[in-house]
Write a protein that holds these residues in place. Sequence first.
Motif, PDB file in Angstrom:
ATOM      1  N   ILE A 175       0.842  -1.202   0.000  1.00  7.94           N
ATOM      2  CA  ILE A 175       0.000   0.000   0.000  1.00  7.94           C
ATOM      3  C   ILE A 175       0.874   1.248   0.000  1.00  7.94           C
ATOM      4  O   ILE A 175       0.591   2.230  -0.708  1.00  7.94           O
ATOM      5  N   MET A 176       1.948   1.207   0.769  1.00  7.58           N
ATOM      6  CA  MET A 176       2.874   2.340   0.822  1.00  7.58           C
ATOM      7  C   MET A 176       3.474   2.605  -0.559  1.00  7.58           C
ATOM      8  O   MET A 176       3.552   3.764  -1.005  1.00  7.58           O
TER       9      MET A 176
ATOM     10  N   ARG B 195       2.300   1.923  -3.518  1.00  6.92           N
ATOM     11  CA  ARG B 195       1.311   2.503  -4.436  1.00  6.92           C
ATOM     12  C   ARG B 195       1.053   3.973  -4.106  1.00  6.92           C
ATOM     13  O   ARG B 195       0.896   4.808  -4.999  1.00  6.92           O
ATOM     14  N   ARG B 196       1.021   4.270  -2.818  1.00 15.78           N
ATOM     15  CA  ARG B 196       0.757   5.652  -2.393  1.00 15.78           C
ATOM     16  C   ARG B 196       1.876   6.596  -2.836  1.00 15.78           C
ATOM     17  O   ARG B 196       1.619   7.656  -3.417  1.00 15.78           O
TER      18      ARG B 196
ATOM     19  N   SER C 289       1.947   7.420  -6.507  1.00 18.36           N
ATOM     20  CA  SER C 289       0.857   8.226  -7.073  1.00 18.36           C
ATOM     21  C   SER C 289       0.780   9.631  -6.482  1.00 18.36           C
ATOM     22  O   SER C 289       0.124  10.507  -7.054  1.00 18.36           O
ATOM     23  N   ARG C 290       1.469   9.873  -5.372  1.00 19.71           N
ATOM     24  CA  ARG C 290       1.351  11.154  -4.665  1.00 19.71           C
ATOM     25  C   ARG C 290       2.466  12.104  -5.090  1.00 19.71           C
ATOM     26  O   ARG C 290       3.654  11.722  -5.093  1.00 19.71           O
TER      27      ARG C 290
ATOM     28  N   HIS D 299       2.089   8.197   4.247  1.00 13.81           N
ATOM     29  CA  HIS D 299       0.724   8.594   3.905  1.00 13.81           C
ATOM     30  C   HIS D 299       0.336   9.945   4.520  1.00 13.81           C
ATOM     31  O   HIS D 299      -0.729  10.488   4.195  1.00 13.81           O
TER      32      HIS D 299
ATOM     33  N   MET E 112      -3.440  10.772   6.238  1.00 11.26           N
ATOM     34  CA  MET E 112      -4.221   9.605   5.822  1.00 11.26           C
ATOM     35  C   MET E 112      -3.747   8.336   6.523  1.00 11.26           C
ATOM     36  O   MET E 112      -4.525   7.409   6.766  1.00 11.26           O
ATOM     37  N   GLY E 113      -2.481   8.306   6.880  1.00 12.98           N
ATOM     38  CA  GLY E 113      -1.907   7.104   7.474  1.00 12.98           C
ATOM     39  C   GLY E 113      -2.471   6.745   8.832  1.00 12.98           C
ATOM     40  O   GLY E 113      -2.474   5.564   9.214  1.00 12.98           O
TER      41      GLY E 113
ATOM     42  N   ASP F   6      -8.769   5.099   6.453  1.00  8.14           N
ATOM     43  CA  ASP F   6      -8.841   5.032   4.988  1.00  8.14           C
ATOM     44  C   ASP F   6      -7.992   3.901   4.426  1.00  8.14           C
ATOM     45  O   ASP F   6      -8.204   3.463   3.292  1.00  8.14           O
ATOM     46  N   THR F   7      -6.996   3.477   5.195  1.00  3.55           N
ATOM     47  CA  THR F   7      -6.222   2.280   4.857  1.00  3.55           C
ATOM     48  C   THR F   7      -6.197   1.398   6.107  1.00  3.55           C
ATOM     49  O   THR F   7      -6.475   1.876   7.218  1.00  3.55           O
TER      50      THR F   7
END
Length: 411
Positions: free
Chosen positions: A279-280, A282-283, A286-287, A359, A362-363, A367-368
């Motif tokens: 997940i990290m 991908r984040r 994209s960020r 994140h 958000m982290g 949300d995750t």
Amino acid sequence: MDFDYSGKTRDLIARLDAFMDAHVYPAEDARHDFVIDPANLWQEWPGLAALKDAARTAGLWNLFLPHEYGAFSPGLTNLEYAPLAEIMGRVPWSSEVFNCSAPDTGNMEVLAKYGSPAQQAQWLTPLLEGKIRSAYVMTEPQVASSDATNLEMSIVADGDDYVLNGRKWWISNFMHPATTLLLVMGKTDFDAPRHAQHSTIIVPRDTPGITVVRHQRVFGSLNSPGGECELRFDNVRVPKENLILGEGRGFEIAQGRLGPGRIHHCMRSIGQAQRALEIMARRVDSRVAFGKKIADQSSIRQDVAKGFCEVEMARLLTLKAADRMDKVGNKDARDLIAAIKVVAPRMAQEVCDRAIQAHGGMGVSDDTPIAEFFTINRFVRIADGPDEVHMSQLGKQKIREYVAMNEGGPR
């Protein structure tokens, strides 16, 4: 040394992955929203029953039970089960879908290994079928329960019964609506040798005299539907035939139960760390911050690389411990079990901490699943024995071994 999984394991991995993709991951949000709603306190998410039926039909059921338990077991070794538990660990509640969740797994192993035929028929069979759930009642508020010989609950013979008096706390799963069985550890002989004072007894959940003193929160959560509770036992009376194995065998039973439970925690921790790392990645890919992807920052790349290295090392130690358990038994594998019990949750906590940081705000949200993974692994560093106890015993064992190796002179 063969690092490839067997054909049977690869097949189960593929089937389990497919089941998770089709049924479990898509249900994460619905299940989460249900269990955090105060209106649903101590209620199971309604969608679980259908998932359990589907898992049973798919042959993904009771995978945890080691091969030495004969007819009760699907025939997997600890080594074969490890990658399957890792996959389940990616969604912490999913183990129950496959009837592989704690504390039921440990209780089923106790009944399979030590229970009488009558106890197995009454309690083990419905547990294996997923019709009931259970709790393990060991820890006490007034003593350091990481040393089970400190436990003080009394289990006193009285005619055809035993009578239980005392207090327990951090009893997981007690509030689950399907929990009908308690395995309770206490003292039957206060004057016996230290490791022969305790016994383990079956107590039905609805036995008179059991009171919930309070519901205990973990990092602010009641962890519905199972929860954690502080309990009081006031003259709780159960038949003598509910005693498991015999008087004075409680410490032996506890040690036999906790070894597999500890490594199951570690297997699931590997899955949580691996998913957090994915997940990290991908984040950060994209960020964009300050004009470029976060993934282009060298420090972020190093965090991902460190996470990969740490997960791989912990996974290999987990597999080595599982393999040793299969080959020489839990007792002779206790050094590796202790080592991975310290290493895996610490590793997962650190990987999740870096993923949270990547994140930002958000982290720490829902949300995750990463924040939940972080808190689970902080808790696991205490569950089934704190890090300090495992390291103390492991250090003592290794000092003794290494001194003995050099008694003939330096090598």
